[in-house]
Design a protein around this motif. Structure first.
Motif, PDB file in Angstrom:
ATOM      1  N   ASP A 197      -3.067  13.236   1.308  1.00  0.00           N
ATOM      2  CA  ASP A 197      -4.252  12.619   0.701  1.00  0.00           C
ATOM      3  C   ASP A 197      -3.866  11.656  -0.428  1.00  0.00           C
ATOM      4  O   ASP A 197      -4.476  11.644  -1.501  1.00  0.00           O
ATOM      5  CB  ASP A 197      -5.199  13.700   0.166  1.00  0.00           C
ATOM      6  N   LEU A 198      -2.830  10.850  -0.182  1.00  0.00           N
ATOM      7  CA  LEU A 198      -2.349   9.904  -1.187  1.00  0.00           C
ATOM      8  C   LEU A 198      -2.597   8.446  -0.804  1.00  0.00           C
ATOM      9  O   LEU A 198      -2.137   7.544  -1.504  1.00  0.00           O
ATOM     10  CB  LEU A 198      -0.850  10.113  -1.427  1.00  0.00           C
ATOM     11  N   LEU A 199      -3.301   8.228   0.311  1.00  0.00           N
ATOM     12  CA  LEU A 199      -3.669   6.860   0.644  1.00  0.00           C
ATOM     13  C   LEU A 199      -4.632   6.335  -0.412  1.00  0.00           C
ATOM     14  O   LEU A 199      -5.525   7.045  -0.885  1.00  0.00           O
ATOM     15  CB  LEU A 199      -4.311   6.798   2.033  1.00  0.00           C
ATOM     16  N   ASN A 200      -4.473   5.074  -0.771  1.00  0.00           N
ATOM     17  CA  ASN A 200      -5.275   4.459  -1.832  1.00  0.00           C
ATOM     18  C   ASN A 200      -5.069   5.160  -3.172  1.00  0.00           C
ATOM     19  O   ASN A 200      -6.008   5.342  -3.950  1.00  0.00           O
ATOM     20  CB  ASN A 200      -6.767   4.456  -1.470  1.00  0.00           C
ATOM     21  N   HIS A 201      -3.812   5.550  -3.432  1.00  0.00           N
ATOM     22  CA  HIS A 201      -3.430   6.097  -4.732  1.00  0.00           C
ATOM     23  C   HIS A 201      -2.160   5.380  -5.205  1.00  0.00           C
ATOM     24  O   HIS A 201      -1.247   5.154  -4.406  1.00  0.00           O
ATOM     25  CB  HIS A 201      -3.175   7.604  -4.662  1.00  0.00           C
ATOM     26  N   ILE A 209       0.151   6.582  -6.945  1.00  0.00           N
ATOM     27  CA  ILE A 209       1.286   7.488  -6.861  1.00  0.00           C
ATOM     28  C   ILE A 209       2.012   7.345  -5.530  1.00  0.00           C
ATOM     29  O   ILE A 209       3.226   7.555  -5.441  1.00  0.00           O
ATOM     30  CB  ILE A 209       0.824   8.953  -7.087  1.00  0.00           C
ATOM     31  N   ALA A 210       1.291   6.968  -4.485  1.00  0.00           N
ATOM     32  CA  ALA A 210       1.923   6.783  -3.169  1.00  0.00           C
ATOM     33  C   ALA A 210       2.953   5.661  -3.230  1.00  0.00           C
ATOM     34  O   ALA A 210       4.076   5.802  -2.722  1.00  0.00           O
ATOM     35  CB  ALA A 210       0.860   6.479  -2.114  1.00  0.00           C
ATOM     36  N   LEU A 211       2.592   4.540  -3.857  1.00  0.00           N
ATOM     37  CA  LEU A 211       3.535   3.432  -3.980  1.00  0.00           C
ATOM     38  C   LEU A 211       4.700   3.805  -4.886  1.00  0.00           C
ATOM     39  O   LEU A 211       5.850   3.442  -4.612  1.00  0.00           O
ATOM     40  CB  LEU A 211       2.820   2.194  -4.523  1.00  0.00           C
ATOM     41  N   VAL A 212       4.413   4.520  -5.968  1.00  0.00           N
ATOM     42  CA  VAL A 212       5.487   4.939  -6.877  1.00  0.00           C
ATOM     43  C   VAL A 212       6.504   5.801  -6.130  1.00  0.00           C
ATOM     44  O   VAL A 212       7.724   5.609  -6.255  1.00  0.00           O
ATOM     45  CB  VAL A 212       4.915   5.694  -8.087  1.00  0.00           C
ATOM     46  N   LEU A 213       6.019   6.741  -5.334  1.00  0.00           N
ATOM     47  CA  LEU A 213       6.915   7.623  -4.579  1.00  0.00           C
ATOM     48  C   LEU A 213       7.746   6.839  -3.568  1.00  0.00           C
ATOM     49  O   LEU A 213       8.960   7.035  -3.455  1.00  0.00           O
ATOM     50  CB  LEU A 213       6.104   8.704  -3.864  1.00  0.00           C
ATOM     51  N   MET A 214       7.111   5.936  -2.823  1.00  0.00           N
ATOM     52  CA  MET A 214       7.830   5.190  -1.783  1.00  0.00           C
ATOM     53  C   MET A 214       8.827   4.204  -2.386  1.00  0.00           C
ATOM     54  O   MET A 214       9.935   4.038  -1.879  1.00  0.00           O
ATOM     55  CB  MET A 214       6.831   4.474  -0.876  1.00  0.00           C
ATOM     56  N   TYR A 215       8.430   3.541  -3.465  1.00  0.00           N
ATOM     57  CA  TYR A 215       9.356   2.621  -4.119  1.00  0.00           C
ATOM     58  C   TYR A 215      10.552   3.381  -4.689  1.00  0.00           C
ATOM     59  O   TYR A 215      11.695   2.909  -4.613  1.00  0.00           O
ATOM     60  CB  TYR A 215       8.651   1.873  -5.250  1.00  0.00           C
ATOM     61  N   TYR A 237       3.211   6.723   6.664  1.00  0.00           N
ATOM     62  CA  TYR A 237       1.745   6.678   6.650  1.00  0.00           C
ATOM     63  C   TYR A 237       1.158   8.043   6.981  1.00  0.00           C
ATOM     64  O   TYR A 237       0.184   8.483   6.352  1.00  0.00           O
ATOM     65  CB  TYR A 237       1.244   5.632   7.655  1.00  0.00           C
ATOM     66  N   LEU A 238       1.764   8.728   7.956  1.00  0.00           N
ATOM     67  CA  LEU A 238       1.287  10.057   8.318  1.00  0.00           C
ATOM     68  C   LEU A 238       1.459  11.037   7.166  1.00  0.00           C
ATOM     69  O   LEU A 238       0.553  11.830   6.867  1.00  0.00           O
ATOM     70  CB  LEU A 238       2.058  10.554   9.552  1.00  0.00           C
ATOM     71  N   PHE A 275      -0.796   0.567   2.302  1.00  0.00           N
ATOM     72  CA  PHE A 275      -1.245   1.855   1.776  1.00  0.00           C
ATOM     73  C   PHE A 275      -2.358   1.744   0.725  1.00  0.00           C
ATOM     74  O   PHE A 275      -2.925   2.756   0.352  1.00  0.00           O
ATOM     75  CB  PHE A 275      -0.058   2.610   1.163  1.00  0.00           C
ATOM     76  N   ILE A 276      -2.646   0.538   0.250  1.00  0.00           N
ATOM     77  CA  ILE A 276      -3.699   0.358  -0.742  1.00  0.00           C
ATOM     78  C   ILE A 276      -4.770  -0.556  -0.172  1.00  0.00           C
ATOM     79  O   ILE A 276      -4.509  -1.722   0.146  1.00  0.00           O
ATOM     80  CB  ILE A 276      -3.151  -0.239  -2.055  1.00  0.00           C
TER      81      ILE A 276
END
Length: 275
Positions: free
Chosen positions: A132-136, A138-144, A125-126, A215-216
């Motif tokens: 600045d990827l919260l509510n994006h 791309i954040a989920l794509v990267l973590m998955y 999360y940090l 994150f979303i």
């Protein structure tokens, strides 16, 4: 006599197990087709008096369900494709070459499968906040992607080890480079393993809830599992709409397993033979 009793026991046990597995799915489908009065009726109706599509119509009226489907599909397919490319290349290297740190890398991959994912939530999360990827999406794509690479690499490494190295050596003697031999010779042989790995990654991404909920927060970016929470109200649960949403959400996975069943069974079986 003993053999007959054993066969009877197996039949009864497997029948009860089948009912236990199928009944929840049956109940969800039936609930999605029930009118509201039948959902809460007592005694419980295991077969509705009338069938209706109102619940399916309702979820598109009260929510952006078509957007949620699009978000889930875009995120799941993107992450699965990235995982597949990285896992194929890394598994090939780990299967064909021995180098310093080879065993340590494999050990690290296995260790990641033993650790609960929630221990990384705070640093993740940090990181996403600082980037600045919260509510994006791309954040989920990267973590998955990061979360599925270790298991996918371990799985595909088993397939590479199963293919004799002489196959690509013969291709290289005929003029192929190692890269060309991998693309033109090895990967076509590995299609069952590649297909099963891709489907595994896609289904995992499609069904993931925890990270997507954390994150979303933007309603137009939510995935289907997160959107299901909107049907849980403060003092009530809209079981009809929720069941309809669940039915729609499992259709893609059912279709994938139906059309790729042969690849999945063959791929998982072959990959388990040697790892």
């Amino acid at each position: 006599m003993k053999q007959r009793l054993l066969s009877l026991f197996r039949f009864v046990y497997l029948s009860l197990y089948l009912i236990a597995m199928v009944f929840p799915l049956y109940w969800i489908v039936i609930t999605s087709l029930k009118p509201q009065k039948d959902i809460f009726s007592y005694p419980i109706k295991y077969w509705p008096t009338t069938f209706t599509l109102d619940n399916f119509i309702n979820i598109f009226k009260i929510s952006k369900f078509h957007i949620y489907i699009g978000n889930s599909f875009l995120i799941a397919i993107s992450a699965a494709l990235i995982v597949l490319v990285i896992a194929v290349l890394s598994a090939y290297v780990l299967a064909r070459f021995t180098f310093r740190g080879h065993r340590q890398i494999m050990l690290a991959f296995f260790v990641t499968q033993m650790l609960p994912g929630f221990i990384a939530l705070a640093p993740l999360y940090l990181m996403m906040s600082q980037m600045d990827l919260l509510n994006h999406r791309i954040a989920l794509v990267l973590m998955y992607t990061v979360g599925l690479i270790p298991f996918s690499t371990i799985m595909l490494r088993g397939f590479f080890q199963r293919i004799p190295g002489s196959l690509e050596e013969a291709a290289m003697i005929d003029g192929c480079s190692r890269w060309s031999a991998l693309i033109r010779i090895i990967i076509p042989v590995m299609l069952p393993g590649i297909a099963s790995t891709f489907i595994f990654a896609f289904v995992q991404n499609w069904n993931e809830l925890f990270l997507a909920a954390l994150f979303i927060d933007n309603d137009s970016l939510k995935t289907i599992p997160v959107a299901m929470n909107s049907f849980i109200l403060k003092f009530d649960v809209d079981w009809g709409s929720m069941s309809a949403g669940v039915v729609l959400s499992i259709i893609p996975t059912i279709l994938i397993f139906a059309f790729a069943q042969r690849f999945i069974v063959e791929g998982l079986t072959q990959g388990a033979e040697k790892g």
